[in-house]
Design a protein around this motif. Structure first.
Motif, PDB file in Angstrom:
ATOM      1  N   PRO A  61       0.581  -1.233   0.045  1.00 12.97           N
ATOM      2  CA  PRO A  61      -0.073  -0.250  -0.517  1.00 12.97           C
ATOM      3  C   PRO A  61       1.250   1.059   0.093  1.00 12.97           C
ATOM      4  N   VAL A  62       0.443   2.281  -0.879  1.00 16.45           N
ATOM      5  CA  VAL A  62       1.040   3.251  -0.795  1.00 16.45           C
ATOM      6  C   VAL A  62       0.123   4.640  -0.738  1.00 16.45           C
ATOM      7  N   LEU A 118      -2.593   1.024  -3.899  1.00 18.97           N
ATOM      8  CA  LEU A 118      -1.814  -0.462  -3.857  1.00 18.97           C
ATOM      9  C   LEU A 118      -0.884  -0.714  -4.711  1.00 18.97           C
ATOM     10  N   GLN A 119      -0.063  -0.421  -4.539  1.00 17.33           N
ATOM     11  CA  GLN A 119       1.345  -0.426  -5.521  1.00 17.33           C
ATOM     12  C   GLN A 119       1.414  -1.516  -5.988  1.00 17.33           C
ATOM     13  N   LEU A 120       1.568  -2.292  -7.359  1.00 23.44           N
ATOM     14  CA  LEU A 120       2.158  -3.623  -7.945  1.00 23.44           C
ATOM     15  C   LEU A 120       3.527  -3.235  -9.040  1.00 23.44           C
ATOM     16  N   ASN A 150       0.203   2.085  -9.652  1.00 22.72           N
ATOM     17  CA  ASN A 150      -0.385   2.045  -8.530  1.00 22.72           C
ATOM     18  C   ASN A 150      -2.146   2.389  -8.952  1.00 22.72           C
ATOM     19  N   LEU A 151      -2.809   1.245  -8.375  1.00 22.52           N
ATOM     20  CA  LEU A 151      -3.979   0.778  -8.122  1.00 22.52           C
ATOM     21  C   LEU A 151      -4.815   1.360  -7.750  1.00 22.52           C
ATOM     22  N   ALA A 152      -6.013   2.173  -7.956  1.00 23.05           N
ATOM     23  CA  ALA A 152      -7.154   1.964  -7.133  1.00 23.05           C
ATOM     24  C   ALA A 152      -8.288   1.424  -6.734  1.00 23.05           C
ATOM     25  N   LEU A 166       3.190   4.968   4.648  1.00 24.10           N
ATOM     26  CA  LEU A 166       2.984   4.073   3.392  1.00 24.10           C
ATOM     27  C   LEU A 166       3.066   6.123   2.663  1.00 24.10           C
ATOM     28  N   ASP A 167       3.294   7.492   3.365  1.00 24.04           N
ATOM     29  CA  ASP A 167       3.718   8.152   2.564  1.00 24.04           C
ATOM     30  C   ASP A 167       5.062   8.377   1.841  1.00 24.04           C
ATOM     31  N   HIS A 168       4.841   8.157   0.738  1.00 21.30           N
ATOM     32  CA  HIS A 168       5.602   8.356  -0.083  1.00 21.30           C
ATOM     33  C   HIS A 168       5.255   8.546  -1.751  1.00 21.30           C
ATOM     34  N   ASP A 169       5.672   9.260  -2.860  1.00 21.38           N
ATOM     35  CA  ASP A 169       5.257   8.686  -3.948  1.00 21.38           C
ATOM     36  C   ASP A 169       5.674   7.917  -4.453  1.00 21.38           C
TER      37      ASP A 169
END
Length: 388
Positions: A44-45, A53-55, A67-69, A132-135
């Motif tokens: 998760p991000v 949800l980062q894949l 990065n999935l909604a 989770l706090d990153h781009d």
């Protein structure tokens, strides 16, 4: 006890889509068709656009990040669960679940408590209290939060060296690995790269058996204790002995020789050749042997200036030594690449000989090139003596 695969994968789906997920990895393959990607990692991000949800999938050549909604995640997870991966590793805030799919198609499931505490935070690292706090999360081949770094130390420079080495390893090995994959690390020292290779290959779903060799008994004791601490003493073991004579029960598929000093690298390469190892990764260290030979022999015309000054002679000896090692490996049926595997700001000894056994017969032109080069410079490499 094995349990039905559908039940185990349903649990994976629930955990991955749940609110406490920290990380999930799918890797390896089952019997039959291979997955469409070699590895998939989810975490998760929080982006500017909100929670995602980062894949990250890897096809063996390069990673691809999405990065999935929320409305996209379920379909993507279902597609991954339908792939014939051999292993799933899921970490949440409260538990870790590991699933291995057997040859019969059942699921071997292991559950444990929350992952070991993360390493101390370094300047520039993200705050573990805000996971989770990153781009843009850097994609490491071995998670910086892996328990290994808690044991060997995990400063930023060491993590970068480990990652660079693992990327070179990933580029060397094929997608489908032998089972078991037998690895020997000759001159392993404190073995942090030995353990890193084991953790990475295991994450890929490989059935890995590792032997680390070092001449010092105290290193064997220390490294064996680390293996116990990491829970892999049954598959990673250490022996004390010389590179040439240490007892290894079975010939390895992969030989590592990382920063073995001077002719110790030649001893490791010679043993790899005698084993017919399928893959070899060697990072040479100092190169005194050829440098000494150059000092006692006049350079061929018109190259006297190259060896007249000590510092230039030493640097040229580095290049000549590794060129001759590469040539000898080719003469013995290997395809060889010489690459820079870590930035020179971390270590000046940053070349890696990356060899794959093809069994190709040496050509007359290759033999002539090697013989001419050694004759002109008046040198006999240690590797040539060891192989003869």
């Amino acid at each position: 006890m094995p349990q039905p695969l559908d039940t185990a994968l349903s649990e994976v789906r629930e955990l991955v889509l749940g609110p406490t997920l920290t990380r999930a990895v799918a890797a390896g393959r089952r019997r039959g068709p291979a997955p469409s990607v070699t590895r998939a990692e989810l975490r998760p991000v929080t982006l500017k656009a909100g929670r995602r949800l980062q894949l990250v999938t890897d096809d063996g050549t390069r990673p691809y990040t999405r990065n999935l909604a929320v409305d996209e995640a379920a379909a993507a997870i279902d597609a991954l669960l339908a792939e014939p991966f051999g292993n799933w590793h899921v970490e949440t805030e409260t538990a870790t679940v590991q699933i291995r799919i057997t040859k019969k198609g059942d699921a071997q499931v292991h559950r444990s408590g929350a992952p070991a505490a993360r390493e101390p935070r370094l300047p520039g690292d993200r705050d573990p209290a805000r996971p989770l706090d990153h781009d843009r999360a850097k994609q490491w081949l071995l998670d910086p939060g892996d328990p290994l770094f808690g044991v060997i130390g995990g400063n930023a420079a060491k993590r970068r060296q480990v990652d660079a080495f693992l990327r070179a390893l990933a580029a060397t090995l094929p997608e489908e690995l032998p089972s078991p994959l037998r690895v020997v690390d000759l001159g392993c020292g404190n073995a942090y790269l030995t353990f890193a290779a084991y953790r990475y290959l295991t994450d890929r779903g490989a059935n890995v058996r590792v032997v680390g060799v070092d001449v010092r008994e105290d290193q064997r004791v220390r490294n064996s204790a680390v293996a116990e601490q990491l829970g892999c003493a049954d598959t990673v073991r250490f022996v004390a002995g010389t590179i040439e004579d240490a007892v290894v029960d079975e010939a390895p598929d992969l030989v590592l020789a990382l920063h073995a000093c001077d002719t110790a690298t030649d001893q490791a390469l010679a043993r790899a050749v005698r084993w017919n190892a399928r893959w070899v990764l060697a990072a040479p260290c100092c190169h005194h042997d050829i440098a000494t030979q150059l000092k006692g022999h006049p350079a061929p015309r018109p190259y006297a200036e190259i060896t007249r000054n000590a510092i230039l002679r030493e640097r040229f000896a580095d290049v000549l030594t590794d060129s001759l090692r590469s040539s000898l490996l080719r003469l013995n049926g290997y395809k060889v690449d010489v690459v820079e595997f870590v930035d020179s700001q971390h270590t000046p000894r940053n070349l890696l000989l990356r060899a794959r056994h093809t069994g190709a017969t040496a050509t007359d032109a290759q033999r002539d090139e090697y013989e001419t080069l050694t004759a002109q410079w008046g040198v006999t490499p240690a590797l040539e003596k060891l192989l003869s």
